[in-house]
Write a protein that holds these residues in place. Sequence first.
Motif, short mmCIF file in Angstrom:
data_model
loop_
_atom_site.label_atom_id
_atom_site.label_comp_id
_atom_site.label_asym_id
_atom_site.label_seq_id
_atom_site.Cartn_x
_atom_site.Cartn_y
_atom_site.Cartn_z
N MET A 1 0.83 -1.16 0.00
CA MET A 1 0.00 0.00 0.00
C MET A 1 0.88 1.24 0.00
SD MET A 1 -3.04 0.79 2.58
CE MET A 1 -2.93 2.25 3.53
N ILE A 2 0.71 2.10 -0.97
CA ILE A 2 1.49 3.31 -1.09
C ILE A 2 0.65 4.46 -0.55
CG2 ILE A 2 2.59 4.90 -2.69
CD1 ILE A 2 3.16 2.58 -4.50
N ILE A 3 1.21 5.21 0.40
CA ILE A 3 0.47 6.30 1.01
C ILE A 3 0.70 7.63 0.29
CG2 ILE A 3 0.36 5.22 3.25
CD1 ILE A 3 2.64 7.06 4.14
N TYR A 4 1.69 7.68 -0.59
CA TYR A 4 1.97 8.90 -1.32
C TYR A 4 1.21 8.93 -2.64
CZ TYR A 4 5.84 9.45 1.92
OH TYR A 4 6.59 9.59 3.05
N ASN A 5 1.01 10.10 -3.16
CA ASN A 5 0.35 10.28 -4.43
C ASN A 5 1.27 9.77 -5.54
OD1 ASN A 5 -0.81 11.27 -6.79
ND2 ASN A 5 -1.50 13.15 -5.82
N ASN A 6 0.82 8.80 -6.32
CA ASN A 6 1.65 8.19 -7.36
C ASN A 6 2.05 9.20 -8.44
OD1 ASN A 6 1.68 5.66 -6.20
ND2 ASN A 6 -0.18 5.03 -7.24
N ILE A 7 1.16 10.12 -8.75
CA ILE A 7 1.46 11.11 -9.78
C ILE A 7 2.57 12.03 -9.31
CG2 ILE A 7 0.50 13.06 -11.07
CD1 ILE A 7 -2.21 11.56 -10.97
N TRP A 8 2.50 12.44 -8.03
CA TRP A 8 3.55 13.31 -7.49
C TRP A 8 4.90 12.59 -7.48
CZ3 TRP A 8 0.93 15.72 -2.56
CH2 TRP A 8 -0.03 16.62 -2.98
N LEU A 9 4.90 11.30 -7.17
CA LEU A 9 6.14 10.54 -7.17
C LEU A 9 6.74 10.47 -8.57
CD1 LEU A 9 5.24 7.60 -4.77
CD2 LEU A 9 6.83 9.47 -4.32
N ALA A 10 5.90 10.23 -9.56
CA ALA A 10 6.37 10.18 -10.94
C ALA A 10 6.88 11.55 -11.39
CB ALA A 10 5.26 9.70 -11.87
N ASN A 11 6.16 12.61 -11.01
CA ASN A 11 6.59 13.96 -11.36
C ASN A 11 7.91 14.32 -10.69
OD1 ASN A 11 4.28 14.15 -12.83
ND2 ASN A 11 3.25 15.59 -11.47
N LEU A 12 8.10 13.87 -9.47
CA LEU A 12 9.35 14.11 -8.77
C LEU A 12 10.52 13.45 -9.49
CD1 LEU A 12 10.54 15.43 -6.21
CD2 LEU A 12 10.17 13.26 -5.05
N LEU A 13 10.30 12.24 -9.97
CA LEU A 13 11.35 11.54 -10.73
C LEU A 13 11.67 12.28 -12.03
CD1 LEU A 13 13.16 9.05 -10.98
CD2 LEU A 13 11.27 7.90 -12.11
N ILE A 14 10.64 12.77 -12.71
CA ILE A 14 10.86 13.52 -13.95
C ILE A 14 11.64 14.79 -13.67
CG2 ILE A 14 9.66 14.84 -15.74
CD1 ILE A 14 7.43 12.69 -15.55
N ARG A 15 11.30 15.48 -12.59
CA ARG A 15 12.01 16.71 -12.23
C ARG A 15 13.48 16.44 -11.89
NH1 ARG A 15 8.81 20.85 -8.46
NH2 ARG A 15 7.51 21.78 -10.05
N VAL A 41 4.75 19.06 -8.18
CA VAL A 41 4.92 18.15 -7.05
C VAL A 41 4.36 18.86 -5.82
CG1 VAL A 41 6.58 16.93 -5.61
CG2 VAL A 41 6.97 17.10 -8.06
N GLY A 42 3.47 18.22 -5.12
CA GLY A 42 2.81 18.84 -3.98
C GLY A 42 3.40 18.48 -2.63
N PHE A 43 4.54 17.82 -2.62
CA PHE A 43 5.16 17.45 -1.35
C PHE A 43 5.72 18.68 -0.67
CE2 PHE A 43 6.01 13.36 -3.71
CZ PHE A 43 5.03 12.65 -3.05
N TYR A 44 5.70 18.68 0.68
CA TYR A 44 6.29 19.76 1.45
C TYR A 44 7.78 19.50 1.57
CZ TYR A 44 7.64 22.54 5.46
OH TYR A 44 8.29 23.40 6.29
N THR A 45 8.58 20.45 1.11
CA THR A 45 10.03 20.34 1.23
C THR A 45 10.55 21.61 1.89
OG1 THR A 45 10.27 21.18 -1.01
CG2 THR A 45 10.38 18.81 -0.74
N PRO A 46 10.94 21.53 3.15
CA PRO A 46 11.39 22.72 3.87
C PRO A 46 12.76 23.19 3.37
CG PRO A 46 11.67 20.79 5.25
CD PRO A 46 10.96 20.34 4.01
N ASN A 47 13.05 24.47 3.60
CA ASN A 47 14.34 24.99 3.19
C ASN A 47 15.43 24.49 4.15
OD1 ASN A 47 14.25 26.57 5.47
ND2 ASN A 47 13.71 28.44 4.39
N ILE A 48 16.67 24.84 3.88
CA ILE A 48 17.81 24.30 4.63
C ILE A 48 17.77 24.71 6.10
CG2 ILE A 48 19.34 26.21 3.99
CD1 ILE A 48 20.38 22.54 4.30
N PHE A 49 17.32 25.91 6.42
CA PHE A 49 17.29 26.36 7.81
C PHE A 49 16.27 25.57 8.63
CE2 PHE A 49 18.75 30.11 5.40
CZ PHE A 49 20.03 30.19 5.94
N ILE A 50 15.13 25.30 8.03
CA ILE A 50 14.12 24.49 8.72
C ILE A 50 14.62 23.06 8.90
CG2 ILE A 50 11.77 23.57 8.56
CD1 ILE A 50 11.86 26.57 9.08
#
Length: 70
Positions: A1-15, A41-50
């Motif tokens: 069972m994958i809890i992440y959005n499959n489209i976002w994962l594929a888009n992340l790989l393309i990026r 890609v709709g994942f939350y990615t904090p900046n380096i300071f966070i």
Amino acid sequence: MIIYNNIWLANLLIREEAQKARKAEAISIDEQKKIADKYPVGFYTPNIFIRIGLFILTCIIVSFPLACWL
């Protein structure tokens, strides 16, 4: 069972592939921006300071039970 959005994962790989191609100078900056716009890609990615703050906070939280145990 994958809890992440499959489209976002594929888009992340393309990026990531587009970023590698940009570093190899196989594509231009404009092409990379178009790819990023087309494949969101709709994942939350904090900046380096966070990230650093979260790491320090995690170290403090993990070491706290050790200090109480001794």
